[in-house]
Enzyme design. Structure first.
Site, PDB file in Angstrom:
ATOM      1  N   GLY A 233       0.837  -1.202   0.000  1.00 44.01           N
ATOM      2  CA  GLY A 233       0.000   0.000   0.000  1.00 44.01           C
ATOM      3  C   GLY A 233       0.866   1.244   0.000  1.00 44.01           C
TER       4      GLY A 233
ATOM      5  N   SER B 241       0.314   5.419  -1.625  1.00 43.98           N
ATOM      6  CA  SER B 241      -0.682   6.371  -1.132  1.00 43.98           C
ATOM      7  C   SER B 241      -0.614   6.483   0.386  1.00 43.98           C
ATOM      8  CB  SER B 241      -2.064   5.833  -1.562  1.00 43.98           C
ATOM      9  OG  SER B 241      -3.105   6.664  -1.120  1.00 43.98           O
ATOM     10  N   GLY B 242      -1.064   7.617   0.894  1.00 49.48           N
ATOM     11  CA  GLY B 242      -1.333   7.774   2.330  1.00 49.48           C
ATOM     12  C   GLY B 242      -0.204   7.347   3.251  1.00 49.48           C
TER      13      GLY B 242
ATOM     14  N   TYR C 220     -15.092  -4.204   8.237  1.00 53.23           N
ATOM     15  CA  TYR C 220     -13.745  -3.626   8.364  1.00 53.23           C
ATOM     16  C   TYR C 220     -13.220  -3.828   9.789  1.00 53.23           C
ATOM     17  CZ  TYR C 220     -10.143   0.087   8.420  1.00 53.23           C
ATOM     18  OH  TYR C 220      -8.970   0.803   8.550  1.00 53.23           O
TER      19      TYR C 220
HETATM   20  N1  LIG Z   1      -6.744   6.752   7.142  1.00 52.33           N
HETATM   21  C1  LIG Z   1      -7.283   6.337   8.284  1.00 52.33           C
HETATM   22  O1  LIG Z   1      -8.066   7.058   8.930  1.00 52.33           O
HETATM   23  C2  LIG Z   1      -6.943   4.964   8.805  1.00 52.33           C
HETATM   24  C3  LIG Z   1      -7.294   4.674  10.127  1.00 52.33           C
HETATM   25  C4  LIG Z   1      -6.989   3.433  10.635  1.00 52.33           C
HETATM   26  C5  LIG Z   1      -6.345   2.504   9.854  1.00 52.33           C
HETATM   27  N2  LIG Z   1      -6.014   2.797   8.570  1.00 52.33           N
HETATM   28  C6  LIG Z   1      -5.327   1.771   7.789  1.00 52.33           C
HETATM   29  O2  LIG Z   1      -4.177   2.323   7.224  1.00 52.33           O
HETATM   30  C7  LIG Z   1      -3.781   1.546   6.105  1.00 52.33           C
HETATM   31  C8  LIG Z   1      -3.372   2.483   4.983  1.00 52.33           C
HETATM   32  O3  LIG Z   1      -4.499   3.236   4.596  1.00 52.33           O
HETATM   33  P1  LIG Z   1      -4.449   4.791   4.226  1.00 52.33           P
HETATM   34  O4  LIG Z   1      -5.308   5.501   5.175  1.00 52.33           O
HETATM   35  O5  LIG Z   1      -3.064   5.219   4.010  1.00 52.33           O
HETATM   36  O6  LIG Z   1      -5.291   4.777   2.864  1.00 52.33           O
HETATM   37  P2  LIG Z   1      -4.854   4.837   1.340  1.00 52.33           P
HETATM   38  O7  LIG Z   1      -4.168   6.119   1.077  1.00 52.33           O
HETATM   39  O8  LIG Z   1      -6.061   4.487   0.554  1.00 52.33           O
HETATM   40  O9  LIG Z   1      -3.778   3.676   1.236  1.00 52.33           O
HETATM   41  C9  LIG Z   1      -4.158   2.327   1.195  1.00 52.33           C
HETATM   42  C10 LIG Z   1      -3.193   1.623   0.282  1.00 52.33           C
HETATM   43  O10 LIG Z   1      -3.508   0.224   0.232  1.00 52.33           O
HETATM   44  C11 LIG Z   1      -3.570  -0.140  -1.138  1.00 52.33           C
HETATM   45  N3  LIG Z   1      -4.375  -1.316  -1.407  1.00 52.33           N
HETATM   46  C12 LIG Z   1      -5.690  -1.488  -1.233  1.00 52.33           C
HETATM   47  N4  LIG Z   1      -6.048  -2.703  -1.655  1.00 52.33           N
HETATM   48  C13 LIG Z   1      -4.936  -3.312  -2.115  1.00 52.33           C
HETATM   49  C14 LIG Z   1      -4.653  -4.574  -2.695  1.00 52.33           C
HETATM   50  N5  LIG Z   1      -5.617  -5.480  -2.924  1.00 52.33           N
HETATM   51  N6  LIG Z   1      -3.377  -4.861  -3.039  1.00 52.33           N
HETATM   52  C15 LIG Z   1      -2.398  -3.960  -2.855  1.00 52.33           C
HETATM   53  N7  LIG Z   1      -2.599  -2.739  -2.324  1.00 52.33           N
HETATM   54  C16 LIG Z   1      -3.850  -2.424  -1.956  1.00 52.33           C
HETATM   55  C17 LIG Z   1      -4.154   1.097  -1.804  1.00 52.33           C
HETATM   56  O11 LIG Z   1      -4.043   1.021  -3.205  1.00 52.33           O
HETATM   57  P3  LIG Z   1      -5.008   1.925  -4.139  1.00 52.33           P
HETATM   58  O12 LIG Z   1      -4.388   3.302  -4.134  1.00 52.33           O
HETATM   59  O13 LIG Z   1      -4.950   1.228  -5.439  1.00 52.33           O
HETATM   60  O14 LIG Z   1      -6.366   1.921  -3.495  1.00 52.33           O
HETATM   61  C18 LIG Z   1      -3.296   2.149  -1.154  1.00 52.33           C
HETATM   62  O15 LIG Z   1      -2.014   2.192  -1.719  1.00 52.33           O
HETATM   63  C19 LIG Z   1      -4.955   0.635   5.788  1.00 52.33           C
HETATM   64  O16 LIG Z   1      -4.653  -0.671   6.242  1.00 52.33           O
HETATM   65  C20 LIG Z   1      -6.093   1.226   6.601  1.00 52.33           C
HETATM   66  O17 LIG Z   1      -7.015   0.243   6.992  1.00 52.33           O
HETATM   67  C21 LIG Z   1      -6.290   4.016   8.031  1.00 52.33           C
END
Ligand SMILES: NC(=O)c1ccc[n+]([C@@H]2O[C@H](COP(=O)([O-])OP(=O)(O)OC[C@H]3O[C@@H](n4cnc5c(N)ncnc54)[C@H](OP(=O)(O)O)[C@@H]3O)[C@@H](O)[C@H]2O)c1
Length: 249
Positions: free
Chosen positions: A13, A16-17, A150
């Site tokens: 992942g 992004s993010g 989730y």
């Molecule tokens: N942001 C929050 O508030 C928050 C809070 C708690 C936990 N989290 C956790 O933090 C982690 C990162 O999320 P983020 O907030 O940084 O969001 P994000 O910017 O959407 O990043 C998520 C990343 O995971 C990738 N991904 C999703 N499905 C995938 C797959 N099948 N194979 C490979 N890569 C995949 C996405 O790819 P695409 O760009 O192609 O979608 C993206 O690069 C996640 O596990 C999320 O559950 C986030």
């Protein structure tokens, strides 16, 4: 700086993010980084202009063969792995009466099966005294409407991490999880919700956080660097909440 000098880190992942911010910070700290993502265009865009020693690998973590390819390419390029950061995840909304098999499968395949399979593939190539990190979430500690599957997926990942901590103990590999609260990343734009609903939801989350705001990807990256580095040499098996206090009230 240079807290990960010459260490090999694999991050899922990473386009992004949180994953991208962590890749940037690990590179600044001397690591050789494998940035994995499921979309080649997004990976290319994210790494355009990035400096340091890195490669990108296109891998969908929900697919067995992609996890095999990811680890194979990482090891071919850099040799054994020191830091495995399984961060990729999705958080689509569905109220309990709207849950479908497709929704369940998507969330569990990416958030649970993905990290489990990647760990299985990586373990033979991990250096002793290495570090495995998961991005979990505080959602399995508190109830947020629409996020039941989730939340269940992150609860499952937490349980898995406990067993893994014990199973790798003879190799000195530390296993830790980060549980972010609301973090300002593109994930909220991927929930298939209209922008105004996302904004209202965001305001609702922020008002509940004792610090009164969303966190940043960089704040989570700082935590990942700490847990991956020697600074956290006696921290093992924990889940660290990085949530402005939200889970504690
Ligand atoms: N942001 C929050 O508030 C928050 C809070 C708690 C936990 N989290 C956790 O933090 C982690 C990162 O999320 P983020 O907030 O940084 O969001 P994000 O910017 O959407 O990043 C998520 C990343 O995971 C990738 N991904 C999703 N499905 C995938 C797959 N099948 N194979 C490979 N890569 C995949 C996405 O790819 P695409 O760009 O192609 O979608 C993206 O690069 C996640 O596990 C999320 O559950 C986030």
């Amino acid at each position: 700086m240079n807290k990960l000098q010459n260490k090999v880190a694999v991050i899922t992942g990473a386009n992004s993010g949180i994953g991208l911010a962590t890749a940037k910070l690990f590179l600044k700290n001397g690591a050789k980084v494998v940035l994995a993502g499921r979309r080649e265009d997004a990976l290319n865009e994210a790494t355009d202009g990035l400096s340091g020693d890195f490669i990108t690998v296109v891998a969908d973590v929900s697919k067995d063969e992609d996890n095999i390819t990811l680890i194979k390419k990482a090891v071919e390029k850099y040799g054994n792995i020191d830091v495995l950061y399984l961060n990729a995840g999705v958080a689509p909304l569905a109220t309990t009466t709207d849950i479908t098999t497709a929704h369940y499968n998507e969330v569990f395949d990416i958030n649970v099966k993905g990290p489990i399979l990647a760990t299985k593939e990586a373990l033979p190539y991990m250096n002793d005294n290495g570090s495995i990190l998961f991005t979990n979430s505080i959602v399995h500690q508190k109830g947020f409407d629409g996020l039941s599957v989730y939340s269940a997926s992150k609860g499952a990942l937490r349980a898995y991490a406990r067993v893994l901590t014990s199973e790798v103990k003879s190799r000195g590999i530390r296993v830790n999880s980060i549980a972010p609260g609301p973090i300002d990343t593109p994930i909220y734009g991927k929930m298939n919700l209209p922008q105004d609903v996302v904004e209202e939801m965001g305001k609702g989350f922020a008002s509940q956080v004792p610090l009164g705001r969303f966190g940043t990807s960089e704040e989570i990256a700082n935590t990942a660097l700490f847990l991956a580095s020697e600074d956290a040499s006696y921290i093992n098996g924990v889940e660290l909440e990085v949530d402005g206090g939200l889970s504690q009230i």
